[in-house]
Design an enzyme around this catalytic site. Structure first.
Site: not given
Length: 577
Positions: A308-309
């Site tokens: 994530y990210c």
């Protein structure tokens, strides 16, 4: 023997100007607030014809606005010359349209705002980068001086003050004092939630801990689980429980209930003694370690990896490393899922205004003194990207209306910021944002291997969000043009957080587009043929992932002799300030 004395030529005017410009940026304006505005002014002065044409158009608009103002003042109907953007809620109170006086104030403010913004974007002879930076900083100033931000020019706030006999102003002052003591305009109160009690409540155990992370293994809710376990690499910019907010919103609980054996990273909040921790360390001691932990407990040769990210950027980097280190069949990852992940930083969105050589040098100097980048500094930068909704909204509602921010788990998490080790963060900013080296074949060498995203041959599932201002979706789409494996791409409605924290609910709250991607596809090509669905992309993800997850087997123990239970989830690192 004769010698010829070389005469040093004086610098050209262009070179002298560049030297002055660099000195100003480095010493007076390190984050580039004033310099782009100065460049814009000089550019307009050096293009008198374009300035004359623009001022003529401006005079026409002024005349239209003056006519509108007279009509409203005389009680005559008149159509607005300038209207707020659809997502601008500052002037949503009917008084800004019903009252002639306040309508005139609104119209003049909006007209000046739009005129300045349009002129900056249309500045002749200025680089696109300087245009964006100049427009960004002027927009921040214009947002700050909006009439809605001040008591005497906010009719709704004055009305409430009269209705409450001044109580709203007293409460507003108390809110101001509270924020002043906290050193921030608070979107949530630190007492609204307790991590481990209200948030991050899915049962599990910490089964591994080192200086960088705790690995949490969640307790299965089914007797049988899929053979291939799942590891989730969360961003170390914030804490992991955004994916485990509560039972209704938790992606972790959803995955466990679907029969997946789930492990997640909970990163250490760095202190000054971790100043020399590197990006390599996060790859090897972080991502590599959680993968080995999941394999060790489950007995599976491979895992599904989710990032994530910035956790996704690190996972993509680790996958390129692993595909260089191992043969294809021995890479310990079956599939990869990337959530709002940039690998091509050519157009990284509004965050670009903070990132150039001088601003990074300024950050490096600050980090060298402390050993880390304070999480509040990064959080403030991200909030500034959406200052109306993430700063001034809370100033107005808190100080002028006397309202305490309502408890909201996502905003509480957003305020729970973490620090960045100096060495790692400097490397990350320079090599990824500034040099964009991750997409350049074999330019980076990490942990003894050259990094080439083209070596990644595992199936990819990538998710982005339409309104993401941190990882713009058209830029995240670029991952599909580099990796070699099959690709499926999803574009969810909403933004960087709510586009991902998107549980299955009835009736559906959001939409998503989805479709397979060919390596040569552009984002526009894909968008034209992608299918639109109502609901959560989580269901499509499961339909893609489960057939690649092996057979159902008896759920493994939460902890083993080699990986003993150190403490209950959510662990200790997440609780550190």
């Amino acid at each position: 023997m004769s010698t010829t004395k070389q005469t040093k030529l004086p610098p050209t005017p262009q070179a002298a100007w560049r030297a002055v410009n660099q000195a100003v940026e480095a010493r007076i304006d390190p984050i580039g607030m004033a310099t782009p505005l100065m460049h814009a002014q000089l550019a307009w002065l050096s293009h008198p014809q374009e300035m004359s044409e623009t001022l003529t158009q401006f005079a026409t608009t002024l005349w239209e606005l003056q006519t509108h103002s007279w009509h409203r003042a005389l009680g005559m109907p008149s159509k607005d010359v300038v209207s707020p953007n659809p997502d601008d809620t500052r002037f949503s109170d009917p008084v800004w349209s019903d009252s002639a006086s306040w309508d005139i104030v609104k119209e003049w403010y909006l007209m000046m705002t739009h005129q300045v913004q349009d002129m900056l974007y249309d500045t002749p002879g200025l680089s696109n980068r300087d245009r964006r930076r100049a427009a960004f900083w002027w927009r921040k100033w214009l947002n700050a001086v909006a009439p809605t931000n001040f008591l005497l020019t906010n009719p709704s706030a004055m009305q409430k003050a009269m209705e409450t006999r001044g109580e709203s102003l007293l409460k507003g002052f108390n809110n101001f004092v509270t924020d002043f003591q906290a050193g921030d305009v608070q979107m949530a109160r630190p007492t609204d939630f307790v991590v481990g009690k209200d948030l991050g409540t899915t049962p599990g155990k910490v089964v591994f801990r080192n200086r960088l992370l705790e690995v949490i293994h969640y307790t299965p809710t089914r007797e049988k689980v899929f053979e291939t376990p799942m590891v989730i690499v969360t961003p170390w910019i914030n804490k992991f429980y955004i994916l485990d907010l509560n039972a209704r919103k938790s992606m972790v609980k959803f995955l466990v209930d679907q029969g997946h054996d789930v492990y997640i990273t909970s990163w250490k909040n760095p202190t000054a003694d971790m100043r020399d921790v590197t990006f390599d360390d996060y790859l090897m001691e972080g991502i590599g370690q959680i993968i080995e932990t999941a394999r060790g407990i489950s007995g599976s040769a491979k895992v599904h990896a989710v990032g994530y990210c910035i956790g996704g950027a690190a996972l993509a980097t680790w996958m390129a490393w692993a595909n260089a280190r191992y043969s294809k069949k021995n890479v310990p990852v079956e599939t990869i899922t990337l959530l709002t992940t940039l690998v091509d930083y050519h157009k990284p969105g509004d965050i670009e205004v903070f990132l150039d050589e001088s601003s990074i040098k300024w950050l490096e100097k600050s980090m060298a003194e402390k050993g880390y980048l304070d999480g509040k500094e990064m959080a403030s930068a991200f909030r500034l990207l959406r200052s109306n909704s993430l700063v001034w909204h809370y100033v107005v509602r808190g100080y002028l209306f006397g309202e305490a921010p309502p408890p909201f788990d996502v905003l509480f998490w957003n305020m729970d910021a973490t620090r960045m080790p100096a060495a790692m963060h400097s490397w990350y900013l320079r090599n990824l944002y500034l040099e964009n080296s991750l997409i350049k074949k074999d330019v980076l060498n990490l942990a003894g291997e050259n990094i080439d995203l083209g070596r990644i041959s595992q199936p990819l599932y990538a998710v982005s969000a339409e309104d993401d201002h941190i990882a713009p979706w058209r830029q995240t789409f670029r991952i599909n043009n580099f990796v070699a494996g099959s690709r499926r791409y999803v574009l969810s409605s909403s933004g960087h957080i709510l586009g991902i924290v998107n549980p299955v609910v009835n009736p559906p709250k959001r939409d998503y587009r989805v479709g397979n991607v060919e390596r040569h596809d552009t984002s526009e090509d894909w968008h034209e043929r992608a299918e639109l669905h109502h609901g959560s992309w989580w269901e499509d993800w499961m339909a893609w992932l489960k057939p690649q997850s092996g057979k159902l087997v008896a759920a493994p123990p939460v902890a083993t002799e080699k990986f003993p239970a150190l403490t209950d989830a959510p662990g200790t690192y997440v609780l550190e300030p």
